[in-house]
Design a protein around this motif. Structure first.
Motif, PDB file in Angstrom:
ATOM      1  N   TRP A  94       3.311  22.817 -11.081  1.00  0.00           N
ATOM      2  CA  TRP A  94       3.012  23.725 -12.177  1.00  0.00           C
ATOM      3  C   TRP A  94       2.015  23.084 -13.130  1.00  0.00           C
ATOM      4  O   TRP A  94       1.857  21.858 -13.159  1.00  0.00           O
ATOM      5  N   THR A 143       4.835  31.078 -14.486  1.00  0.00           N
ATOM      6  CA  THR A 143       4.338  30.214 -13.414  1.00  0.00           C
ATOM      7  C   THR A 143       5.177  28.950 -13.291  1.00  0.00           C
ATOM      8  O   THR A 143       5.515  28.518 -12.179  1.00  0.00           O
ATOM      9  N   ARG A 171       8.624  29.853 -11.738  1.00  0.00           N
ATOM     10  CA  ARG A 171       8.527  30.147 -10.308  1.00  0.00           C
ATOM     11  C   ARG A 171       8.294  28.871  -9.500  1.00  0.00           C
ATOM     12  O   ARG A 171       8.828  28.720  -8.398  1.00  0.00           O
TER      13      ARG A 171
END
Length: 263
Positions: free
Chosen positions: A203, A81, A84
């Motif tokens: 994030w 995560t 990305r």
């Protein structure tokens, strides 16, 4: 005679509890590949991003000049995560030299035009991706064919997509981005360039609460805690036993010294 309680306790800890705790801990701290087939520069950047997010990531050299980014198995989902959200792994862009490399074949005008459009899009996208705060940059060009029989050819157009980091405002840089695209494409009017900015989702921060789930690391920590508690209990019992033995020995010595011998 005193019984050897302490050595017996230590043997139990060494032979039973400590090996089990170590085996569980090694299993819990296992690593897993996040991405492989990476060059060293991108692998270093990904490791830096993960460590800044509080994750114990590292890189490993693989065959050839390739590298892999690894992270603890228990943190695999969060690591993906984070990467990305930061636009990793980065896309590779084709250069004009690569698109138009000599391969011995003769291309049609349509193929040459398509290759030129693709090459320009790749070059401009690559340039925009190096702007601070930009995560992903894409440029779509619409370059009409040059027809000598047409008095007023249709002008070119460009659409620029930029995904940037949350908290960074690139609105003030839109004019510079449009100027960069206009100056990279022949016959492209400034007003025919559209720039769309999209902020990325932030994030998870380091230390953020995770979903309530029992992981191997939790089991290992619990086992280590139980081992420590067992050691404390055994040590306390040994200390109390030795204290009682010493007290009994002192009382026995006092009685012996106070006995009077009859004539």
């Amino acid at each position: 005679m005193r019984r050897p309680i302490a050595p017996a306790v230590l043997r139990v800890l060494r032979r039973v509890l400590l090996p089990a705790a170590a085996a569980t801990l090694l299993t819990a701290c296992g690593t897993q590949d996040l991405y492989a087939q990476l060059d060293e520069q991108q692998a270093n950047e990904m490791v830096a991003v993960l460590r800044n997010a509080g994750l114990a990531a590292d890189k490993e050299a693989r065959e050839g000049q390739n590298f892999a980014v690894v992270a603890p198995t228990s943190e695999f989902a969060r690591a993906v995560t984070v990467l990305r959200a930061n636009g990793y792994p980065r896309d590779s862009f084709d250069s004009i030299g690569h698109v138009f490399k000599k391969d011995g074949f003769v291309s049609s005008p349509v193929e040459e035009h398509a290759r030129l459009t693709h090459a320009l899009s790749q070059e401009i996208s690559n340039t925009l991706s190096h702007i601070d705060g930009v995560i992903v940059a894409r440029v779509q060009l619409a370059l009409p064919d040059k027809d000598p029989l047409v008095d007023k050819p249709q002008p070119a157009a460009a659409a620029v997509f930029i995904k940037h980091r949350a908290g960074i405002d690139l609105t003030g840089s839109v004019g510079q981005i449009k100027a960069l695209v206009v100056n990279s494409v022949e016959g492209l009017p400034y007003d025919n360039v559209t720039v769309a900015l999209f902020p990325a989702q932030d994030w998870p921060e380091a230390g953020a609460p995770h979903a309530a789930a029992t992981t191997p690391l939790d089991v290992a920590l619990a086992l280590l805690a139980a081992t420590g508690a067992t050691g404390l209990v055994a040590g306390g019992a040994l200390w109390l036993w030795r204290r009682r033995q010493a007290s009994a020995a002192r009382e026995a010595g006092t009685r012996i010294t106070t006995i009077e011998v009859a004539p």
